[in-house]
Motif scaffolding. Structure first.
Motif, mmCIF file in Angstrom:
data_model
loop_
_atom_site.group_PDB
_atom_site.id
_atom_site.type_symbol
_atom_site.label_atom_id
_atom_site.label_comp_id
_atom_site.label_asym_id
_atom_site.label_seq_id
_atom_site.Cartn_x
_atom_site.Cartn_y
_atom_site.Cartn_z
ATOM 1 N N ASP A 110 -0.861 -6.382 -11.048
ATOM 2 C CA ASP A 110 0.589 -6.310 -12.890
ATOM 3 C C ASP A 110 -0.893 -5.767 -13.281
ATOM 4 O OD1 ASP A 110 2.213 -6.921 -13.975
ATOM 5 O OD2 ASP A 110 1.113 -7.660 -15.443
ATOM 6 N N ALA A 111 -1.898 -4.804 -13.441
ATOM 7 C CA ALA A 111 -2.509 -4.265 -14.553
ATOM 8 C C ALA A 111 -2.575 -2.592 -14.054
ATOM 9 C CB ALA A 111 -4.119 -4.017 -14.523
ATOM 10 N N THR B 169 -5.407 -13.378 -4.642
ATOM 11 C CA THR B 169 -5.578 -13.330 -5.993
ATOM 12 C C THR B 169 -5.753 -12.554 -6.848
ATOM 13 O OG1 THR B 169 -7.874 -13.191 -4.887
ATOM 14 C CG2 THR B 169 -7.258 -15.147 -5.493
ATOM 15 N N ASP C 174 3.086 -13.367 -11.235
ATOM 16 C CA ASP C 174 2.195 -13.126 -10.783
ATOM 17 C C ASP C 174 3.043 -12.355 -9.674
ATOM 18 O OD1 ASP C 174 -0.216 -13.183 -9.584
ATOM 19 O OD2 ASP C 174 0.749 -13.325 -8.179
ATOM 20 N N PRO D 22 -3.036 -10.430 -10.984
ATOM 21 C CA PRO D 22 -3.670 -9.607 -12.251
ATOM 22 C C PRO D 22 -3.234 -8.642 -11.849
ATOM 23 C CG PRO D 22 -3.971 -12.154 -11.944
ATOM 24 C CD PRO D 22 -3.680 -11.562 -10.532
ATOM 25 N N GLU D 23 -4.428 -8.214 -10.887
ATOM 26 C CA GLU D 23 -4.402 -6.454 -11.128
ATOM 27 C C GLU D 23 -4.227 -5.846 -10.486
ATOM 28 O OE1 GLU D 23 -9.136 -5.724 -10.292
ATOM 29 O OE2 GLU D 23 -9.564 -7.532 -10.429
#
Length: 182
Positions: free
Chosen positions: A17-18, A11, A38, A14-15
């Protein structure tokens, strides 16, 4: 600062990636990877032996650091050994110079040793201007190879053609078949 380290989870994509997209590269060769899909899923597909660590801090939103590695095998003098490849290590700019990079690096080494003991090999590619990573590597490494020259090839907009085969961009419907065939 009271950083909390924990194993990277699916999970976290996304973080991750940021963090990879927003933090500037800190070496002379300013290169980073941007993922179309992802990050966690992409890394896991490329490296089935993937493991990693992420860091958070009270009062700071999102991830403040991350580091990845993967395990496969390497042959040395005709013998096979487990090998941990240290990959990405990124610390957010507002959390630098507080020892977090060192802790992330140490976590990967400890996890690799936990997985295969003292019989394995740990490798990392470090860009020569990255003084912090070179200093950390001196603490655990016993050999330094190099310098190595890496040549980045030019790209074209036209896909290559090989004896009737066409190369094209990956489409979303292709992902499952590609992952299954790996």
């Amino acid at each position: 600062m009271d950083f909390k380290l924990r194993p990277m989870e699916p999970t976290d994509g996304p973080e991750l990636d940021a963090l990879l997209r927003t933090e500037a590269a800190t070496t002379a060769t300013q290169m980073t990877t941007h993922y179309t899909y992802d990050v966690y899923a992409s890394l896991s597909a490329m490296h089935p032996g993937l493991f990693g660590v992420v860091a958070t801090a009270p009062g700071m939103s999102g991830l403040v650091g991350m580091a990845t590695a993967y395990i496969d095998e390497v042959q040395i003098d005709g013998e096979m050994y487990p090998c941990a490849h240290l990959e990405n290590l990124k610390v957010r700019s507002d959390a630098r110079r507080l020892g977090l990079g060192r802790r992330l690096a140490e976590w990967r080494i400890a996890e690799a040793r936990r997985r295969f003991g003292d019989t394995g090999v740990i490798v990392a590619g470090v860009e020569e201007s990255n003084a912090a990573s070179l200093a950390a590597a001196r603490k655990w490494s016993s050999q330094v190879l190099g310098p190595l020259r890496i040549v980045v090839g030019r790209t074209t907009k036209r896909p290559p053609s090989l004896r009737g085969l066409q190369v094209r961009e990956l489409e979303s419907g292709d992902i499952e078949a590609v992952v299954d065939s790996m």
